[in-house]
Design an enzyme around this catalytic site. Sequence first.
Site, PDB file in Angstrom:
ATOM      1  N   LYS A  93       0.860  -1.190   0.000  1.00 45.35           N
ATOM      2  CA  LYS A  93       0.000   0.000   0.000  1.00 45.35           C
ATOM      3  C   LYS A  93       0.891   1.233   0.000  1.00 45.35           C
ATOM      4  O   LYS A  93       2.093   1.142   0.266  1.00 45.35           O
ATOM      5  CB  LYS A  93      -0.927  -0.002   1.219  1.00 45.35           C
ATOM      6  CG  LYS A  93      -0.201  -0.116   2.561  1.00 45.35           C
ATOM      7  CD  LYS A  93      -1.182  -0.300   3.711  1.00 45.35           C
ATOM      8  CE  LYS A  93      -0.443  -0.451   5.040  1.00 45.35           C
ATOM      9  NZ  LYS A  93      -1.368  -0.656   6.167  1.00 45.35           N
TER      10      LYS A  93
ATOM     11  N   ASP B  14      -4.489  -4.701   8.416  1.00 46.90           N
ATOM     12  CA  ASP B  14      -4.716  -4.500   6.979  1.00 46.90           C
ATOM     13  C   ASP B  14      -6.077  -5.002   6.498  1.00 46.90           C
ATOM     14  O   ASP B  14      -6.481  -4.728   5.358  1.00 46.90           O
ATOM     15  CB  ASP B  14      -3.599  -5.165   6.169  1.00 46.90           C
ATOM     16  CG  ASP B  14      -2.348  -4.309   6.106  1.00 46.90           C
ATOM     17  OD1 ASP B  14      -2.459  -3.097   6.370  1.00 46.90           O
ATOM     18  OD2 ASP B  14      -1.271  -4.840   5.793  1.00 46.90           O
TER      19      ASP B  14
END
Length: 324
Positions: free
Chosen positions: A72, A113
């Site tokens: 990310k 996450d």
Amino acid sequence: MLEEIDEDLFKLSKDYSLAHCVAEDLRMGAGIAVDFKRIFGGVGRLVDQKLKIGDVGIVQRHGQFAFYLVTKKYSNGKPTMNTMEKALRSLLIIMKKNNLTKLGIPKIGSGLDKLDWSDTRSLIVDIFSGSGINITVCMPSKLIDSKTPQRLNVHITPSNLWEMVAETIIVVFIDLEQVCKKNWKDDVVDKLDTKYPFRESLLKDIKNKKFEPGVIAKYIVNNEVIICIFVTQKALYSSLEDGFKSIDQTLKYFKYLAIQSGPIEPSDNFEHISWIVLIFRSISHSCELWLCGDVNQTSVTYYDQYCKSVLSSMNHTLQISSPA
């Protein structure tokens, strides 16, 4: 090929390579990332690798590999199965290239996450099937207390490095590729030298000694300490990390450390200074870091508060410029 065990990841034997997920910003401020940063260090080395989503950062400690899967962009964001797949495929290539056959991981993508572990597990099995790499997923039933170290205070000041109060450790970065050139000039060094004459000693040391990137040299002038960290542009942040470590080990009881940052604003310098702060915070937790020479400030400003303001302004600008 893949087994799940009730064990602390860091208690696996040293012939295991370890891996976890990070963001491009490399904050690593929560969860198991804190332990990776504490045990393996190497934040400067990761910054020098210029990692993007889908890449895998590499740090080695005592011959053991630690892999950082970039899934990310920002630490407060979330990965997708697509970004996870890209990073895992990159990891497979790196492990095969280095003839590594044992991998230890936590339940990557789950927890903070928010990816479904069963989906991630299936993806791992699919990618690594037939590779000859054995993967051990550590899922300790006993909660491991990952204590986040005390956050180092960072201040921004309009005062220049040579104007700081007494008993502040003055740190300057010396580019090894530039300092050896004839008629070398450095504005910060020259202005410091006017108040604390050390340039002549520095140049003499450079002529008589072979300095490697990350090595430091200490000069005491008029009862003030000046530390030079020798760097190269190719391994800039690795050099700074090694230099900061040496300072932390050599000057254990210093309270204030200062560098000349110049104006910090939404530009390349903002990113550069952010990396320096990130690296220094990964090493030292007890002193204060002062960023000097930001003429855009009218008084002393807390760095974290300033960053929030800058990022908020940048996000607002993006929202205005983005199509509805």
